[in-house]
Design a protein around this motif. Structure first.
Motif, PDB file in Angstrom:
ATOM      1  N   ARG A  48       0.828  -1.202   0.000  1.00 41.61           N
ATOM      2  CA  ARG A  48       0.000   0.000   0.000  1.00 41.61           C
ATOM      3  C   ARG A  48       0.867   1.258   0.000  1.00 41.61           C
ATOM      4  NH1 ARG A  48      -3.621   3.066  -2.002  1.00 41.61           N
ATOM      5  NH2 ARG A  48      -4.529   4.600  -0.547  1.00 41.61           N
ATOM      6  N   VAL A  49       1.985   1.223   0.695  1.00 40.10           N
ATOM      7  CA  VAL A  49       2.883   2.374   0.712  1.00 40.10           C
ATOM      8  C   VAL A  49       3.442   2.628  -0.687  1.00 40.10           C
ATOM      9  CG1 VAL A  49       4.989   3.337   1.691  1.00 40.10           C
ATOM     10  CG2 VAL A  49       3.480   1.980   3.118  1.00 40.10           C
ATOM     11  N   VAL A  50       3.750   1.561  -1.412  1.00 37.61           N
ATOM     12  CA  VAL A  50       4.219   1.697  -2.790  1.00 37.61           C
ATOM     13  C   VAL A  50       3.149   2.361  -3.647  1.00 37.61           C
ATOM     14  CG1 VAL A  50       4.865   0.428  -4.872  1.00 37.61           C
ATOM     15  CG2 VAL A  50       5.851  -0.224  -2.668  1.00 37.61           C
ATOM     16  N   GLU A  51       1.893   1.994  -3.440  1.00 40.88           N
ATOM     17  CA  GLU A  51       0.797   2.618  -4.184  1.00 40.88           C
ATOM     18  C   GLU A  51       0.720   4.114  -3.908  1.00 40.88           C
ATOM     19  OE1 GLU A  51      -2.716   0.528  -3.079  1.00 40.88           O
ATOM     20  OE2 GLU A  51      -2.190  -1.307  -4.163  1.00 40.88           O
ATOM     21  N   LEU A  52       0.925   4.493  -2.653  1.00 39.03           N
ATOM     22  CA  LEU A  52       0.894   5.916  -2.302  1.00 39.03           C
ATOM     23  C   LEU A  52       2.038   6.668  -2.968  1.00 39.03           C
ATOM     24  CD1 LEU A  52       0.084   5.595   1.521  1.00 39.03           C
ATOM     25  CD2 LEU A  52      -1.506   6.227  -0.314  1.00 39.03           C
ATOM     26  N   LYS A  53       3.225   6.065  -2.939  1.00 32.01           N
ATOM     27  CA  LYS A  53       4.378   6.703  -3.582  1.00 32.01           C
ATOM     28  C   LYS A  53       4.172   6.781  -5.101  1.00 32.01           C
ATOM     29  CE  LYS A  53       7.861   7.561  -1.654  1.00 32.01           C
ATOM     30  NZ  LYS A  53       8.383   8.779  -0.996  1.00 32.01           N
ATOM     31  N   GLN A  54       3.474   5.797  -5.653  1.00 31.00           N
ATOM     32  CA  GLN A  54       3.183   5.812  -7.087  1.00 31.00           C
ATOM     33  C   GLN A  54       2.267   6.986  -7.439  1.00 31.00           C
ATOM     34  OE1 GLN A  54       4.288   3.278  -9.606  1.00 31.00           O
ATOM     35  NE2 GLN A  54       3.797   5.162 -10.704  1.00 31.00           N
ATOM     36  N   SER A  55       1.281   7.232  -6.611  1.00 28.73           N
ATOM     37  CA  SER A  55       0.366   8.354  -6.861  1.00 28.73           C
ATOM     38  C   SER A  55       1.124   9.674  -6.858  1.00 28.73           C
ATOM     39  CB  SER A  55      -0.743   8.381  -5.800  1.00 28.73           C
ATOM     40  OG  SER A  55      -1.564   7.235  -5.891  1.00 28.73           O
ATOM     41  N   ALA A  56       2.033   9.817  -5.896  1.00 32.87           N
ATOM     42  CA  ALA A  56       2.820  11.052  -5.818  1.00 32.87           C
ATOM     43  C   ALA A  56       3.708  11.209  -7.045  1.00 32.87           C
ATOM     44  CB  ALA A  56       3.657  11.044  -4.541  1.00 32.87           C
ATOM     45  N   LEU A  57       4.331  10.114  -7.490  1.00 32.76           N
ATOM     46  CA  LEU A  57       5.204  10.179  -8.658  1.00 32.76           C
ATOM     47  C   LEU A  57       4.408  10.483  -9.920  1.00 32.76           C
ATOM     48  CD1 LEU A  57       8.077   9.836  -9.769  1.00 32.76           C
ATOM     49  CD2 LEU A  57       7.546   7.411 -10.133  1.00 32.76           C
ATOM     50  N   ASP A  58       3.235   9.891 -10.044  1.00 34.24           N
ATOM     51  CA  ASP A  58       2.406  10.141 -11.225  1.00 34.24           C
ATOM     52  C   ASP A  58       2.037  11.619 -11.327  1.00 34.24           C
ATOM     53  OD1 ASP A  58       2.500   7.483 -11.920  1.00 34.24           O
ATOM     54  OD2 ASP A  58       0.541   6.985 -11.069  1.00 34.24           O
ATOM     55  N   ARG A  59       1.669  12.212 -10.197  1.00 33.67           N
ATOM     56  CA  ARG A  59       1.332  13.638 -10.220  1.00 33.67           C
ATOM     57  C   ARG A  59       2.545  14.470 -10.605  1.00 33.67           C
ATOM     58  NH1 ARG A  59      -1.395  12.330  -5.499  1.00 33.67           N
ATOM     59  NH2 ARG A  59       0.316  13.158  -4.253  1.00 33.67           N
ATOM     60  N   PHE A  60       3.697  14.099 -10.051  1.00 37.44           N
ATOM     61  CA  PHE A  60       4.919  14.853 -10.332  1.00 37.44           C
ATOM     62  C   PHE A  60       5.283  14.758 -11.813  1.00 37.44           C
ATOM     63  CE2 PHE A  60       9.577  15.283 -10.522  1.00 37.44           C
ATOM     64  CZ  PHE A  60       9.754  16.469  -9.841  1.00 37.44           C
ATOM     65  N   ASN A  61       5.173  13.571 -12.382  1.00 40.22           N
ATOM     66  CA  ASN A  61       5.562  13.361 -13.778  1.00 40.22           C
ATOM     67  C   ASN A  61       4.566  13.936 -14.766  1.00 40.22           C
ATOM     68  OD1 ASN A  61       7.974  12.057 -13.207  1.00 40.22           O
ATOM     69  ND2 ASN A  61       7.038  10.027 -13.149  1.00 40.22           N
TER      70      ASN A  61
END
Length: 542
Positions: free
Chosen positions: A528-541
């Motif tokens: 789940r933590v990986v999913e949260l970090k993925q959301s942050a990276l997607d927004r950044f990219n």
């Protein structure tokens, strides 16, 4: 989102130009109302007017404790000649709020329960000096000021620096809600990787060993150092840097996260067998006395000079300035010398896909929403982005701490050969803007006046890796909901992971228990933590 953010930055710059074209030549005075209406406008192309205010004004500033500077200035940054001169130039007096060293994060959090925030506050993700719910929440909760409408009028030089900065900095400067809340330092030029592993080159030469490339080479080198020189800790470093030795095995950021082609990964989830292989190697090195027996409690992030001085270690992780500035002066061996070495790989010729990526910017300023004169503070910061202010911030006062030689600033003996016995680093922290502080157009190349060409060339050895392959940008931030959930999960999970990794290396926990460890990590919601970090990276990219 990416286009919108860059467009916003460009629109702010154009707004500055348009406003300046209305005939304003301001830049001094006390500023205008909080809304900015009817206030003076600073033209980025015009002369910056000093002092900033006719009557002396005081601003309160929360700033971490710099032990080196504080030890040399009697415990008050206002005793620094730099800040005394800055006050003279700007007519702005600083009332510093400096907590005890190592308590900055705790004291920063207490500010929000005190009912009274200082005007200007240091903000740092790496130092965990942050508002726990994120920047946008801090604005919405009434703590931080949204600077979007203020920057064109009162910090146009900062905006100009952002315009010429990297895309990562431009994206980092804007929150998920499209606000400008932080003010960063911006590097004037890009900097190669400035830390990595060094080896006693004189030992390599005496032992007839080539520069090590593979894990097998490293193991042979460490054994030779142990046998020939009686080194009690052939390899010495802190756990954080030790884990980086896994890069050549495809073990990236073992206690944190990485990304490949935009997909966030965690080594324990995505490469558990590679992690097992890496831990097995480190355990063998530990059992055979090739690794510092006290590495788990080591706190010298830039290398243990005591171990170096008594010939107990031959390999450590450090900064390019440290071998000459820290290690060699403490050693009695006149023949001692150091060289940079790359992280080991499994096979000769393998390409490294990770290393230390120098962030374009790190720490920042935030302004309290209760600040009564944010316009003045922004002008004060913006001065450090003008040509004159940046020169002063990086080199101090011309004729005292530097002189212009062939068009370039060169430090005087006040910095380079201080009569009071201050090292150049200590002198810079007193006579110039303190290195690593936010809010300045930073000229990192000033350090090169004190570094030999051989020492600086270490950076190019460490910089030889694919910078984009696995790097997870530190600027990719979680939103309010994600931050709360992330903290609930990862605070305990991170501690569990790090404690077990250390136990596997030292053998206090058998690697026979590794599979159980991986299952426990999964059960603690790492996915789940990986999913949260993925959301942050997607927004950044995006």
């Amino acid at each position: 989102m990416k286009k919108r953010r860059i467009a916003l930055l460009l629109s702010l710059i154009m707004t500055t130009t348009a406003l300046a074209g209305c005939g304003s030549t301001g830049g001094s005075g006390n500023g205008g109302s909080a809304s900015g209406s009817g206030s003076e406008v600073v033209d980025v192309n015009s002369e910056f007017k000093l002092p900033l205010t006719d009557e002396k004004e005081t601003i309160t500033v929360f700033m971490p404790n710099d032990p080196t500077a504080m030890a040399k200035n009697g415990g008050d940054y206002n005793n620094n000649p730099y800040f005394q001169e800055l006050e003279e130039r700007t007519n702005v007096h600083i009332e510093w709020q400096v907590p005890a060293a190592q308590t900055e994060s705790e004291q920063f959090n207490l500010l929000f329960t005190s009912g009274e925030l200082p005007d200007l506050m240091y903000y740092s993700q790496t130092g965990n000096i942050v508002y726990k719910d994120g920047l946008d929440a801090a604005v919405d909760d009434g703590y931080f000021l949204d600077l979007t409408d203020f920057l064109p009028k009162y910090a146009p030089h900062y905006l100009a620096a952002l315009e010429s900065a990297s895309e990562n900095v431009q994206k980092a400067a804007v929150t998920d809600e499209g606000r400008y809340v932080q003010i960063y330092s911006v590097l004037q030029t890009s900097q190669p990787s400035f830390f990595g592993y060094v080896v006693r080159q004189d030992w390599l030469d005496e032992c007839g060993l080539d520069t090590p490339e593979t894990y097998e080479d490293w193991e042979n080198m460490l054994k030779t150092f142990k046998d020939k020189y009686g080194a009690a800790a052939p390899l010495s470093t802190v756990p954080t840097w030790l884990w980086n030795l896994g890069y050549g095995m495809g073990v990236y950021n073992i206690t944190d996260f990485y990304q490949e082609d935009g997909k966030v990964k965690q080594a324990l989830l995505d490469e558990p067998e590679k992690v097992r292989q890496f831990l097995t190697l480190l355990n063998r090195w530990y059992e055979e006395g090739l690794l510092d027996p006290d590495f788990a409690s080591e706190t010298n992030f830039w290398g243990n000079s005591v171990l170096m001085a008594n010939n107990s270690t031959g390999v450590t992780c450090t900064m390019y300035t440290m071998p000459s500035a820290l290690f060699l002066p403490s050693m009695n061996d006149d023949n001692a010398s150091f060289s940079a070495i790359k992280y080991p790989v499994e096979n000769r010729g393998d390409e490294l896909k990770a290393g230390y990526v120098v962030p374009d910017t790190t720490n920042s300023w935030v302004i309290s929403a209760d600040c009564k004169n944010p316009e003045l503070i922004l002008k004060w910061i913006d001065y450090m982005y003008t040509e004159e202010g940046a020169l002063f911030a990086n080199y101090g006062k011309e004729g005292e701490t530097f002189n212009m030689v062939d068009g370039k600033p060169v430090y005087t003996d006040v910095i380079s050969n201080n009569a009071d016995g201050l090292s150049y680093d200590e002198a810079m922290r007193l006579y110039t803007y303190v290195p690593s502080w936010p809010g300045v157009s930073y000229d990192w190349e000033r350090e090169l006046q004190f570094v030999s060409e051989d020492d600086f060339n270490m950076c190019y050895v460490w910089d030889d890796f694919d910078h984009e392959a696995t790097y997870y940008p530190s600027y990719a931030s979680l939103n309010l909901e994600e931050t709360s959930e992330y903290s609930d999960i990862f605070s305990d999970l991170s501690t569990y992971i790090q404690e077990n990794l250390l136990s596997f290396v030292t053998g206090s926990k058998s690697l026979d228990e590794y599979d159980e460890f991986i299952e426990t990590v999964k059960s603690m919601n790492l996915e789940r933590v990986v999913e949260l970090k993925q959301s942050a990276l997607d927004r950044f990219n995006n």
